[in-house]
Motif scaffolding. Structure first.
Motif, PDB file in Angstrom:
ATOM      1  N   TRP A 153      42.068   1.612 -10.587  1.00  0.00           N
ATOM      2  CA  TRP A 153      41.666   1.700  -9.170  1.00  0.00           C
ATOM      3  C   TRP A 153      41.310   0.332  -8.604  1.00  0.00           C
ATOM      4  O   TRP A 153      41.686  -0.012  -7.476  1.00  0.00           O
ATOM      5  CB  TRP A 153      40.480   2.651  -9.045  1.00  0.00           C
ATOM      6  N   LEU A 154      40.593  -0.481  -9.377  1.00  0.00           N
ATOM      7  CA  LEU A 154      40.213  -1.810  -8.917  1.00  0.00           C
ATOM      8  C   LEU A 154      41.440  -2.687  -8.706  1.00  0.00           C
ATOM      9  O   LEU A 154      41.521  -3.442  -7.718  1.00  0.00           O
ATOM     10  CB  LEU A 154      39.258  -2.463  -9.921  1.00  0.00           C
ATOM     11  N   CYS A 155      42.398  -2.586  -9.605  1.00  0.00           N
ATOM     12  CA  CYS A 155      43.632  -3.363  -9.447  1.00  0.00           C
ATOM     13  C   CYS A 155      44.406  -2.902  -8.214  1.00  0.00           C
ATOM     14  O   CYS A 155      44.951  -3.718  -7.473  1.00  0.00           O
ATOM     15  CB  CYS A 155      44.479  -3.226 -10.713  1.00  0.00           C
ATOM     16  N   TRP A 156      44.444  -1.586  -7.993  1.00  0.00           N
ATOM     17  CA  TRP A 156      45.189  -1.037  -6.854  1.00  0.00           C
ATOM     18  C   TRP A 156      44.567  -1.439  -5.523  1.00  0.00           C
ATOM     19  O   TRP A 156      45.271  -1.790  -4.573  1.00  0.00           O
ATOM     20  CB  TRP A 156      45.249   0.483  -6.982  1.00  0.00           C
ATOM     21  N   THR A 157      43.242  -1.384  -5.429  1.00  0.00           N
ATOM     22  CA  THR A 157      42.579  -1.625  -4.149  1.00  0.00           C
ATOM     23  C   THR A 157      42.377  -3.101  -3.836  1.00  0.00           C
ATOM     24  O   THR A 157      42.313  -3.476  -2.654  1.00  0.00           O
ATOM     25  CB  THR A 157      41.207  -0.924  -4.132  1.00  0.00           C
ATOM     26  N   GLU A 158      42.280  -3.952  -4.863  1.00  0.00           N
ATOM     27  CA  GLU A 158      41.929  -5.346  -4.605  1.00  0.00           C
ATOM     28  C   GLU A 158      42.930  -6.344  -5.188  1.00  0.00           C
ATOM     29  O   GLU A 158      43.503  -7.154  -4.473  1.00  0.00           O
ATOM     30  CB  GLU A 158      40.528  -5.649  -5.180  1.00  0.00           C
ATOM     31  N   ALA A 159      43.145  -6.285  -6.478  1.00  0.00           N
ATOM     32  CA  ALA A 159      43.831  -7.386  -7.165  1.00  0.00           C
ATOM     33  C   ALA A 159      45.329  -7.423  -6.887  1.00  0.00           C
ATOM     34  O   ALA A 159      45.893  -8.503  -6.651  1.00  0.00           O
ATOM     35  CB  ALA A 159      43.586  -7.290  -8.670  1.00  0.00           C
ATOM     36  N   PHE A 160      45.997  -6.279  -6.932  1.00  0.00           N
ATOM     37  CA  PHE A 160      47.461  -6.292  -6.856  1.00  0.00           C
ATOM     38  C   PHE A 160      47.946  -6.782  -5.498  1.00  0.00           C
ATOM     39  O   PHE A 160      48.866  -7.607  -5.417  1.00  0.00           O
ATOM     40  CB  PHE A 160      48.001  -4.897  -7.146  1.00  0.00           C
ATOM     41  N   GLU A 161      47.349  -6.291  -4.447  1.00  0.00           N
ATOM     42  CA  GLU A 161      47.762  -6.731  -3.124  1.00  0.00           C
ATOM     43  C   GLU A 161      47.459  -8.207  -2.917  1.00  0.00           C
ATOM     44  O   GLU A 161      48.225  -8.930  -2.266  1.00  0.00           O
ATOM     45  CB  GLU A 161      47.059  -5.876  -2.065  1.00  0.00           C
ATOM     46  N   ASN A 162      46.365  -8.690  -3.469  1.00  0.00           N
ATOM     47  CA  ASN A 162      46.034 -10.109  -3.393  1.00  0.00           C
ATOM     48  C   ASN A 162      47.070 -10.961  -4.123  1.00  0.00           C
ATOM     49  O   ASN A 162      47.461 -12.037  -3.667  1.00  0.00           O
ATOM     50  CB  ASN A 162      44.639 -10.335  -3.978  1.00  0.00           C
ATOM     51  N   LEU A 163      47.547 -10.448  -5.276  1.00  0.00           N
ATOM     52  CA  LEU A 163      48.597 -11.147  -6.018  1.00  0.00           C
ATOM     53  C   LEU A 163      49.871 -11.255  -5.185  1.00  0.00           C
ATOM     54  O   LEU A 163      50.493 -12.326  -5.104  1.00  0.00           O
ATOM     55  CB  LEU A 163      48.885 -10.396  -7.319  1.00  0.00           C
ATOM     56  N   LEU A 164      50.282 -10.169  -4.553  1.00  0.00           N
ATOM     57  CA  LEU A 164      51.497 -10.200  -3.732  1.00  0.00           C
ATOM     58  C   LEU A 164      51.349 -11.166  -2.560  1.00  0.00           C
ATOM     59  O   LEU A 164      52.293 -11.896  -2.229  1.00  0.00           O
ATOM     60  CB  LEU A 164      51.793  -8.786  -3.209  1.00  0.00           C
ATOM     61  N   ARG A 165      50.184 -11.177  -1.956  1.00  0.00           N
ATOM     62  CA  ARG A 165      49.983 -12.064  -0.807  1.00  0.00           C
ATOM     63  C   ARG A 165      50.062 -13.531  -1.223  1.00  0.00           C
ATOM     64  O   ARG A 165      50.595 -14.374  -0.478  1.00  0.00           O
ATOM     65  CB  ARG A 165      48.628 -11.752  -0.165  1.00  0.00           C
ATOM     66  N   ILE A 166      49.553 -13.850  -2.400  1.00  0.00           N
ATOM     67  CA  ILE A 166      49.575 -15.247  -2.861  1.00  0.00           C
ATOM     68  C   ILE A 166      51.008 -15.719  -3.083  1.00  0.00           C
ATOM     69  O   ILE A 166      51.410 -16.785  -2.605  1.00  0.00           O
ATOM     70  CB  ILE A 166      48.747 -15.392  -4.149  1.00  0.00           C
ATOM     71  N   PHE A 167      51.821 -14.916  -3.786  1.00  0.00           N
ATOM     72  CA  PHE A 167      53.155 -15.372  -4.168  1.00  0.00           C
ATOM     73  C   PHE A 167      54.219 -15.111  -3.099  1.00  0.00           C
ATOM     74  O   PHE A 167      55.225 -15.818  -3.047  1.00  0.00           O
ATOM     75  CB  PHE A 167      53.569 -14.702  -5.478  1.00  0.00           C
ATOM     76  N   LEU A 168      54.018 -14.107  -2.257  1.00  0.00           N
ATOM     77  CA  LEU A 168      55.024 -13.785  -1.243  1.00  0.00           C
ATOM     78  C   LEU A 168      54.724 -14.390   0.118  1.00  0.00           C
ATOM     79  O   LEU A 168      55.628 -14.458   0.962  1.00  0.00           O
ATOM     80  CB  LEU A 168      55.161 -12.266  -1.103  1.00  0.00           C
ATOM     81  N   VAL A 169      53.489 -14.830   0.347  1.00  0.00           N
ATOM     82  CA  VAL A 169      53.121 -15.373   1.654  1.00  0.00           C
ATOM     83  C   VAL A 169      52.572 -16.796   1.520  1.00  0.00           C
ATOM     84  O   VAL A 169      53.098 -17.733   2.119  1.00  0.00           O
ATOM     85  CB  VAL A 169      52.081 -14.459   2.351  1.00  0.00           C
ATOM     86  N   ASN A 170      51.528 -16.972   0.723  1.00  0.00           N
ATOM     87  CA  ASN A 170      50.852 -18.267   0.665  1.00  0.00           C
ATOM     88  C   ASN A 170      51.723 -19.359   0.032  1.00  0.00           C
ATOM     89  O   ASN A 170      51.741 -20.502   0.508  1.00  0.00           O
ATOM     90  CB  ASN A 170      49.542 -18.147  -0.120  1.00  0.00           C
ATOM     91  N   PHE A 171      52.426 -19.034  -1.035  1.00  0.00           N
ATOM     92  CA  PHE A 171      53.248 -20.025  -1.736  1.00  0.00           C
ATOM     93  C   PHE A 171      54.722 -19.977  -1.303  1.00  0.00           C
ATOM     94  O   PHE A 171      55.553 -20.616  -1.931  1.00  0.00           O
ATOM     95  CB  PHE A 171      53.167 -19.811  -3.247  1.00  0.00           C
ATOM     96  N   ARG A 172      55.038 -19.273  -0.254  1.00  0.00           N
ATOM     97  CA  ARG A 172      56.440 -19.137   0.142  1.00  0.00           C
ATOM     98  C   ARG A 172      56.868 -20.299   1.037  1.00  0.00           C
ATOM     99  O   ARG A 172      56.215 -20.579   2.048  1.00  0.00           O
ATOM    100  CB  ARG A 172      56.635 -17.820   0.900  1.00  0.00           C
ATOM    101  N   PRO A 173      57.950 -20.991   0.678  1.00  0.00           N
ATOM    102  CA  PRO A 173      58.493 -22.019   1.571  1.00  0.00           C
ATOM    103  C   PRO A 173      58.997 -21.372   2.861  1.00  0.00           C
ATOM    104  O   PRO A 173      59.372 -20.196   2.886  1.00  0.00           O
ATOM    105  CB  PRO A 173      59.646 -22.620   0.761  1.00  0.00           C
ATOM    106  N   PRO A 174      59.025 -22.119   3.939  1.00  0.00           N
ATOM    107  CA  PRO A 174      59.375 -21.520   5.241  1.00  0.00           C
ATOM    108  C   PRO A 174      60.824 -21.041   5.340  1.00  0.00           C
ATOM    109  O   PRO A 174      61.133 -20.222   6.207  1.00  0.00           O
ATOM    110  CB  PRO A 174      59.103 -22.661   6.237  1.00  0.00           C
ATOM    111  N   ASP A 175      61.732 -21.559   4.520  1.00  0.00           N
ATOM    112  CA  ASP A 175      63.143 -21.182   4.649  1.00  0.00           C
ATOM    113  C   ASP A 175      63.567 -20.109   3.635  1.00  0.00           C
ATOM    114  O   ASP A 175      64.757 -19.937   3.369  1.00  0.00           O
ATOM    115  CB  ASP A 175      64.033 -22.421   4.483  1.00  0.00           C
ATOM    116  N   ILE A 176      62.608 -19.396   3.038  1.00  0.00           N
ATOM    117  CA  ILE A 176      62.919 -18.358   2.057  1.00  0.00           C
ATOM    118  C   ILE A 176      62.441 -17.011   2.587  1.00  0.00           C
ATOM    119  O   ILE A 176      61.301 -16.883   3.044  1.00  0.00           O
ATOM    120  CB  ILE A 176      62.253 -18.657   0.696  1.00  0.00           C
TER     121      ILE A 176
END
Length: 271
Positions: A153-176
Motif C-alpha cells: 500500500w505504501l509503495c502504491w500510494t507514495e513511492a511508485f508514482e514518485n519513481l515514475l515522475r522522476i524518470f518520466l518527467v524530471n530526468f526527461r530531455p525535452p525532445d523525447i
C-alpha cells in the motif's frame, strides 16, 4: 448392633476422586485422531490441503482474468497521473497484452490467496504443536500478511508514482516523448511493490531469530547505530528512485518496524 453402628459412624467419610475435566471436544478429537494417523493418512491430508490451496488461488486468478480490463485501468492509474489522462503505452511483443493480464491476475491471486494458503498449511502442522506455539504461529501469519499489505500500500500510494515522475518527467530531455512498453511497465510495477512488501517482513525475521535464540533484544539495542546505518544502506539500494524522498519512504517505516521488533522480542523473552 450398637457396636456395628458406632463403628460405621466412626469411619471417616472418604471424598470421591475428582472426575477428569473434559477437554474441548473438537480439539480433543483432532489430537486423538492425529495420534493414530499413519504416514499415508498424513500424506493424504497434506494432499487435500494442497488441493484446497490450488483451488483457492485458481478461483481468485479466474475472477481476476474476468475483470482483467478493469484491473488494468486501476494498475495503470499512476502512469496516467504522471503523464496525463491521455497517456498510452506501446506494444513491442505480440503476446504482451495477454501476458500482462495473465501476470496481473496471478500476482493478485497470490497476494489475496497466500494468507489463506498459509493458514491451511498451518492447520496441517498445528496438531503436532502445543496450543501456545499454535497461537504464536497464527499471530505471525496474520502479522506478516498485514505488514506485507502495508508495504504494498505504501509503495502504491507514495513511492511508485514518485519513481515514475522522476524518470518520466524530471530526468526527461525535452525532445523525447515519454511512453513505456506495456510489459516493461508491469515488470517495474510488480518488482517495486514486491520489494516493499518483502522489506516490511523485517519484524517477522527478527522475531523468529529471537524465538530461536539466535539474536536477543539486548544485542540489537547495543548495536542500534550499526542497525540504523544498515537500514539506510538497504533503503538506498532498494528504494525505487535515486532521490532522498524515495529513500525516506522506505527508511522511515523500516526504522519504526525495527523498534517494534525489539519491543516484541523483549515481550517474548520475558515469557
Amino acid at each position: 448392633m450398637y457396636l456395628t453402628i458406632r463403628g460405621m459412624a466412626g469411619k471417616k467419610k472418604s471424598n470421591p476422586a475428582p472426575l477428569p475435566q473434559p477437554e474441548d471436544s473438537t480439539e480433543s478429537l483432532t489430537r486423538d485422531r492425529e495420534k493414530y494417523m499413519t504416514l499415508g493418512d498424513h500424506l493424504e491430508e497434506l494432499r487435500m490441503v494442497l488441493i484446497r490451496s490450488l483451488l483457492l488461488v485458481a478461483v481468485i486468478m479466474g475472477i481476476s482474468l474476468f475483470f482483467g480490463e478493469e484491473i488494468h485501468k486501476i494498475l495503470a492509474q499512476p502512469y496516467k497521473n504522471v503523464l496525463g489522462p491521455q497517456a498510452t503505452f506501446y506494444q513491442i511483443k505480440l503476446m504482451a497484452p495477454f501476458m500482462i493480464y495473465l501476470k496481473s491476475s496471478f500476482m493478485i491471486s497470490i497476494l489475496l490467496g497466500l494468507p489463506f494458503v498459509l493458514f491451511f498449511l498451518w492447520g496441517f502442522v498445528s496438531p503436532a504443536l502445543d496450543p501456545k506455539l499454535d497461537r504464536y504461529g497464527k499471530f505471525l501469519i496474520l502479522f506478516s500478511t498485514l505488514l506485507f499489505w502495508f508495504g504494498v500500500w505504501l509503495c502504491w500510494t507514495e513511492a511508485f508514482e514518485n519513481l515514475l515522475r522522476i524518470f518520466l518527467v524530471n530526468f526527461r530531455p525535452p525532445d523525447i516523448e515519454s511512453r513505456l512498453p506495456i510489459d516493461e511497465y508491469y515488470e517495474i510495477f510488480f518488482n517495486i511493490h514486491l520489494i516493499f512488501g518483502l522489506s516490511f517482513q523485517l519484524p517477522i525475521v527478527l522475531i523468529l531469530l529471537g524465538s530461536l535464540g539466535i539474536i536477543r533484544a539486548s544485542f540489537l539495542i547495543s548495536k542500534w547505530r550499526e542497525a540504523i546505518i544498515g537500514l539506510a544502506v538497504a533503503a538506498a539500494v532498494l528504494s525505487p528512485g535515486p532521490d532522498l524522498i524515495s529513500m525516506l519512504f522506505l527508511f522511515v517505516p523500516l526504522t519504526v518496524l525495527f523498534a517494534v521488533s525489539i519491543i516484541l522480542m523483549k515481550v517474548i523473552e520475558r515469557e
